[in-house]
Design a protein around this motif. Structure first.
Motif, short mmCIF file in Angstrom:
data_model
loop_
_atom_site.label_atom_id
_atom_site.label_comp_id
_atom_site.label_asym_id
_atom_site.label_seq_id
_atom_site.Cartn_x
_atom_site.Cartn_y
_atom_site.Cartn_z
N MET A 103 0.83 -1.19 0.00
CA MET A 103 0.00 0.00 0.00
C MET A 103 0.87 1.26 0.00
O MET A 103 0.57 2.22 -0.69
N CYS A 104 1.96 1.24 0.75
CA CYS A 104 2.83 2.40 0.84
C CYS A 104 3.48 2.69 -0.51
O CYS A 104 3.64 3.85 -0.90
N LYS A 105 3.85 1.64 -1.25
CA LYS A 105 4.43 1.84 -2.59
C LYS A 105 3.42 2.50 -3.52
O LYS A 105 3.77 3.37 -4.29
N ILE A 106 2.18 2.08 -3.43
CA ILE A 106 1.13 2.66 -4.28
C ILE A 106 0.96 4.14 -3.96
O ILE A 106 0.88 4.96 -4.86
N LEU A 107 0.94 4.50 -2.69
CA LEU A 107 0.80 5.90 -2.31
C LEU A 107 2.00 6.71 -2.78
O LEU A 107 1.86 7.86 -3.19
N GLY A 108 3.19 6.11 -2.74
CA GLY A 108 4.38 6.80 -3.23
C GLY A 108 4.30 7.07 -4.72
O GLY A 108 4.66 8.14 -5.20
N VAL A 109 3.81 6.10 -5.48
CA VAL A 109 3.66 6.27 -6.93
C VAL A 109 2.61 7.33 -7.22
O VAL A 109 2.81 8.20 -8.07
N ILE A 110 1.50 7.30 -6.50
CA ILE A 110 0.45 8.30 -6.70
C ILE A 110 0.99 9.69 -6.36
O ILE A 110 0.77 10.65 -7.08
N SER A 111 1.71 9.78 -5.27
CA SER A 111 2.27 11.07 -4.85
C SER A 111 3.26 11.59 -5.89
O SER A 111 3.24 12.76 -6.25
N SER A 112 4.15 10.73 -6.36
CA SER A 112 5.13 11.18 -7.35
C SER A 112 4.46 11.52 -8.67
O SER A 112 4.85 12.46 -9.35
N THR A 113 3.42 10.80 -9.03
CA THR A 113 2.67 11.10 -10.25
C THR A 113 2.00 12.45 -10.13
O THR A 113 2.01 13.24 -11.07
N GLY A 114 1.43 12.74 -8.98
CA GLY A 114 0.81 14.04 -8.74
C GLY A 114 1.82 15.16 -8.85
O GLY A 114 1.56 16.21 -9.42
N HIS A 115 3.02 14.92 -8.33
CA HIS A 115 4.08 15.92 -8.42
C HIS A 115 4.47 16.15 -9.88
O HIS A 115 4.62 17.29 -10.32
N LEU A 116 4.62 15.07 -10.64
CA LEU A 116 4.97 15.20 -12.05
C LEU A 116 3.86 15.89 -12.84
O LEU A 116 4.13 16.66 -13.75
N MET A 117 2.61 15.64 -12.47
CA MET A 117 1.49 16.30 -13.12
C MET A 117 1.56 17.80 -12.87
O MET A 117 1.38 18.59 -13.79
N GLN A 118 1.83 18.20 -11.63
CA GLN A 118 1.93 19.62 -11.30
C GLN A 118 3.10 20.26 -12.05
O GLN A 118 2.99 21.37 -12.54
N GLU A 119 4.22 19.55 -12.13
CA GLU A 119 5.37 20.05 -12.90
C GLU A 119 4.98 20.26 -14.36
O GLU A 119 5.30 21.28 -14.95
N SER A 120 4.29 19.28 -14.94
CA SER A 120 3.87 19.38 -16.34
C SER A 120 2.94 20.56 -16.56
O SER A 120 3.07 21.28 -17.55
N ILE A 121 2.02 20.78 -15.65
CA ILE A 121 1.09 21.90 -15.77
C ILE A 121 1.84 23.22 -15.69
O ILE A 121 1.59 24.14 -16.48
N SER A 122 2.78 23.32 -14.76
CA SER A 122 3.57 24.55 -14.62
C SER A 122 4.42 24.81 -15.85
O SER A 122 4.51 25.95 -16.33
N ILE A 123 5.03 23.77 -16.38
CA ILE A 123 5.86 23.91 -17.58
C ILE A 123 5.00 24.33 -18.77
O ILE A 123 5.37 25.23 -19.53
N TYR A 124 3.86 23.70 -18.92
CA TYR A 124 2.98 24.03 -20.04
C TYR A 124 2.53 25.49 -19.96
O TYR A 124 2.52 26.20 -20.98
N ALA A 125 2.20 25.96 -18.77
CA ALA A 125 1.80 27.36 -18.60
C ALA A 125 2.94 28.30 -18.96
O ALA A 125 2.72 29.33 -19.62
N LEU A 126 4.14 27.95 -18.58
CA LEU A 126 5.31 28.76 -18.92
C LEU A 126 5.53 28.80 -20.42
O LEU A 126 5.74 29.87 -21.00
N LEU A 127 5.45 27.67 -21.07
CA LEU A 127 5.68 27.60 -22.51
C LEU A 127 4.64 28.38 -23.30
O LEU A 127 4.95 28.97 -24.34
#
Length: 83
Positions: A1-25
């Motif tokens: 379960m902890c691994k799944i939460l880690g993957v979800i958390s890191s995916t959420g972080h990457l999603m936020q990074e992608s959104i920020s990058i897209y807005a900048l571009l």
């Protein structure tokens, strides 16, 4: 379960990074169109800070290539055959 939460958390972080990058571009001008294509095609591989650094490098390249100054013509004055 902890691994799944880690993957979800890191995916959420990457999603936020992608959104920020897209807005900048989106705010960049047409001189950055080919740059934008390269970044957006691999958006999930970049962090915001990395893209900012690449934009700065691209901006320096644009400034260098668009300058009307020819360094060879102005930095080296012709001195051959002068008496």
């Amino acid at each position: 379960m902890c691994k799944i939460l880690g993957v979800i958390s890191s995916t959420g972080h990457l999603m936020q990074e992608s959104i920020s990058i897209y807005a900048l571009l989106r705010g960049l001008g047409p001189a950055y169109s080919t740059f934008n294509v390269g970044i957006t095609s691999n958006l999930h591989h970049f962090y915001f800070e990395d893209v900012v650094a690449q934009i700065n490098s691209h901006d320096e390249l644009l400034t260098f290539t668009s300058s009307s100054r020819d360094p060879l013509a102005t930095d080296f004055l012709p001195i051959a055959n002068q008496a």
